[in-house]
Write an enzyme that holds these catalytic residues in place. Structure first.
Site, mmCIF file in Angstrom:
data_model
loop_
_atom_site.group_PDB
_atom_site.id
_atom_site.type_symbol
_atom_site.label_atom_id
_atom_site.label_comp_id
_atom_site.label_asym_id
_atom_site.label_seq_id
_atom_site.Cartn_x
_atom_site.Cartn_y
_atom_site.Cartn_z
ATOM 1 N N GLU A 28 -6.142 -8.927 2.438
ATOM 2 C CA GLU A 28 -5.441 -7.685 2.780
ATOM 3 C C GLU A 28 -6.439 -6.569 3.040
ATOM 4 O O GLU A 28 -7.416 -6.402 2.314
ATOM 5 C CB GLU A 28 -4.503 -7.272 1.646
ATOM 6 C CG GLU A 28 -3.765 -5.956 1.944
ATOM 7 C CD GLU A 28 -2.911 -5.486 0.786
ATOM 8 O OE1 GLU A 28 -1.885 -6.154 0.531
ATOM 9 O OE2 GLU A 28 -3.266 -4.483 0.137
ATOM 10 N N ASP A 120 7.431 2.571 -0.802
ATOM 11 C CA ASP A 120 7.571 3.529 -1.903
ATOM 12 C C ASP A 120 8.660 4.543 -1.599
ATOM 13 O O ASP A 120 8.752 5.057 -0.473
ATOM 14 C CB ASP A 120 6.248 4.267 -2.134
ATOM 15 C CG ASP A 120 5.147 3.322 -2.597
ATOM 16 O OD1 ASP A 120 5.474 2.311 -3.243
ATOM 17 O OD2 ASP A 120 3.971 3.605 -2.299
ATOM 18 N N ALA A 132 14.148 -4.623 0.924
ATOM 19 C CA ALA A 132 13.303 -5.622 1.586
ATOM 20 C C ALA A 132 14.117 -6.804 2.105
ATOM 21 O O ALA A 132 13.832 -7.332 3.187
ATOM 22 C CB ALA A 132 12.211 -6.091 0.632
ATOM 23 N N HIS A 156 8.563 -5.354 -11.463
ATOM 24 C CA HIS A 156 8.442 -4.123 -10.682
ATOM 25 C C HIS A 156 8.787 -2.925 -11.575
ATOM 26 O O HIS A 156 9.738 -2.979 -12.365
ATOM 27 C CB HIS A 156 9.396 -4.176 -9.482
ATOM 28 C CG HIS A 156 9.177 -3.091 -8.489
ATOM 29 N ND1 HIS A 156 9.597 -1.791 -8.687
ATOM 30 C CD2 HIS A 156 8.560 -3.102 -7.281
ATOM 31 C CE1 HIS A 156 9.263 -1.055 -7.645
ATOM 32 N NE2 HIS A 156 8.628 -1.827 -6.778
ATOM 33 N N ASP A 165 14.792 -8.285 -11.445
ATOM 34 C CA ASP A 165 13.680 -8.339 -10.499
ATOM 35 C C ASP A 165 13.599 -9.712 -9.839
ATOM 36 O O ASP A 165 13.355 -9.832 -8.632
ATOM 37 C CB ASP A 165 12.381 -8.024 -11.241
ATOM 38 C CG ASP A 165 11.264 -7.575 -10.321
ATOM 39 O OD1 ASP A 165 11.565 -7.019 -9.242
ATOM 40 O OD2 ASP A 165 10.092 -7.767 -10.674
ATOM 41 N N ASN A 168 16.321 -10.132 -7.301
ATOM 42 C CA ASN A 168 15.971 -9.416 -6.078
ATOM 43 C C ASN A 168 15.027 -10.254 -5.213
ATOM 44 O O ASN A 168 15.170 -10.306 -3.984
ATOM 45 C CB ASN A 168 15.319 -8.078 -6.426
ATOM 46 C CG ASN A 168 15.013 -7.250 -5.197
ATOM 47 O OD1 ASN A 168 15.877 -7.031 -4.350
ATOM 48 N ND2 ASN A 168 13.774 -6.794 -5.063
ATOM 49 N N LYS A 172 15.517 -11.946 -1.255
ATOM 50 C CA LYS A 172 14.561 -11.886 -0.139
ATOM 51 C C LYS A 172 14.279 -13.279 0.417
ATOM 52 O O LYS A 172 14.178 -13.459 1.633
ATOM 53 C CB LYS A 172 13.266 -11.205 -0.594
ATOM 54 C CG LYS A 172 13.431 -9.727 -0.910
ATOM 55 C CD LYS A 172 12.113 -9.032 -1.223
ATOM 56 C CE LYS A 172 11.652 -9.245 -2.627
ATOM 57 N NZ LYS A 172 10.472 -8.381 -2.976
ATOM 58 N N GLN A 219 -10.553 3.503 -11.735
ATOM 59 C CA GLN A 219 -9.540 3.569 -10.682
ATOM 60 C C GLN A 219 -8.471 2.503 -10.919
ATOM 61 O O GLN A 219 -7.276 2.751 -10.746
ATOM 62 C CB GLN A 219 -10.202 3.368 -9.322
ATOM 63 C CG GLN A 219 -9.276 3.544 -8.137
ATOM 64 C CD GLN A 219 -10.001 3.288 -6.829
ATOM 65 O OE1 GLN A 219 -10.507 2.200 -6.585
ATOM 66 N NE2 GLN A 219 -10.084 4.309 -5.988
ATOM 67 N N ARG A 279 -13.500 -4.271 1.536
ATOM 68 C CA ARG A 279 -14.890 -4.683 1.274
ATOM 69 C C ARG A 279 -14.941 -6.198 1.121
ATOM 70 O O ARG A 279 -14.102 -6.794 0.463
ATOM 71 C CB ARG A 279 -15.435 -3.982 0.029
ATOM 72 C CG ARG A 279 -15.522 -2.471 0.219
ATOM 73 C CD ARG A 279 -16.250 -1.775 -0.902
ATOM 74 N NE ARG A 279 -16.393 -0.365 -0.609
ATOM 75 C CZ ARG A 279 -17.332 0.175 0.149
ATOM 76 N NH1 ARG A 279 -18.260 -0.611 0.705
ATOM 77 N NH2 ARG A 279 -17.384 1.469 0.364
#
Length: 298
Positions: A28, A120, A132, A156, A165, A168, A172, A219, A279
């Site tokens: 990704e 979001d 979704a 989630h 969840d 759901n 999908k 982070q 990266r």
């Protein structure tokens, strides 16, 4: 290291050696915001493309400028590398007509794989018009897309319960999704339990683990809090004292991810999705451990 643990590690490494050539990886990326970031992105894509990934995906922002960049990058990846390029597509802040137009444009451009997400919620809140599963159904109306959706081993953040969840996710899959890619995680057992629960619920597609090689632990801690991902105490200890040592952080992060993929491969996982953060170094090194290399890649 005890004899028992040495034998365990030897067995893991041996099982990986036997899987060489049978592991699938995907990567990704996200749209860069500066010229320097763009240079880093293309350098990373060029390096990782040599591993012949199953596909690469590009995230999709909420604003129109970032959406346009996603479209542009996806088409350039396809032209430049020949790889299967999968744009993320979200249904927040877009009408059905707009989504249909975007999907049709991708189809006509030869794009056959889409990562379908709700996206979001806006800060002002409110109930979305589409989810979704609705987006998956819409995409299947436009063309026979190969569709990936998101899954959450640790639930989630907005889900009422783990079972809700999971239901759901089944919606999908029932709508036509071909695979689920998980949120990143560091507790391998949480993924394995989740995979078992998926099978018990009748979800019969591949549950691809999302792997995040960590290079910036502070982070990560902020992001993990927002995404309901548990960071184990042992991981905090491993990164302790490395705030000003980025090179060692990378080595620690790569080591953690390598151990994860070794255990997952032993448990039958053959597909891995890497969150590269644009990266290449860590993902490339981990793929090397998996036996995915330029000279032996699919």
């Amino acid at each position: 290291m005890s004899f028992f643990h040495a034998n365990q590690r030897e067995a893991l490494n041996q099982s990986l050696a036997e899987l060489q050539g049978r592991i699938n990886v995907s990567f990704e990326f996200f749209p860069p915001r500066t010229s320097d970031m763009e240079e880093t992105l293309w350098s990373s894509i060029d390096r990782l493309s040599s591993l012949k990934p199953k596909f690469v995906s590009v995230t999709y922002g909420a604003n129109s400028g970032e959406r346009d960049r996603t479209h542009s990058i996806i088409k350039t990846i396809k032209e430049r590398t020949g790889l299967e390029a999968a744009p993320h597509l979200t249904c927040i802040d877009a009408s059905r007509e707009q989504l249909r137009e975007i999907a049709q444009d991708y189809w006509e451009s030869g794009i056959r794989h889409i990562v379908a997400l709700r996206g979001d919620l806006p800060q002002e809140g409110g109930k979305p018009d589409m989810y979704a599963a609705d987006l998956v159904s819409l995409l299947k109306e436009v063309g026979d897309f190969d569709i990936s959706v998101a899954a959450y081993p640790e639930v989630h953040p907005e889900a009422k319960s783990a079972q809700a969840d999971l239901i759901n996710l089944k919606h999908k899959i029932d709508a036509g999704a071909n695979r689920a890619i998980t949120q990143f995680f560091f507790d391998v057992e949480s993924y394995l339990r989740f995979r078992d629960r998926c099978v018990a619920t009748g979800i019969d597609v591949e549950i691809v683990p999302g792997i995040l090689p960590v290079s910036n632990f502070k982070q990560l801690q902020k992001f993990a809090t927002m995404t309901n991902v548990r960071v184990p105490n042992w991981m905090t200890t491993m990164f302790d004292g490395l705030d000003n040592d980025p090179e060692t952080r990378k080595m620690v992060g790569a080591s953690i991810a390598m151990d994860m993929v070794k255990i997952l491969s032993r448990e039958g996982v053959k597909d891995f999705h890497f969150y590269t953060l644009n990266r290449a170094e860590l993902s490339y090194a981990i793929c090397h451990t998996l036996g995915v290399r330029p000279d032996v890649a699919r």
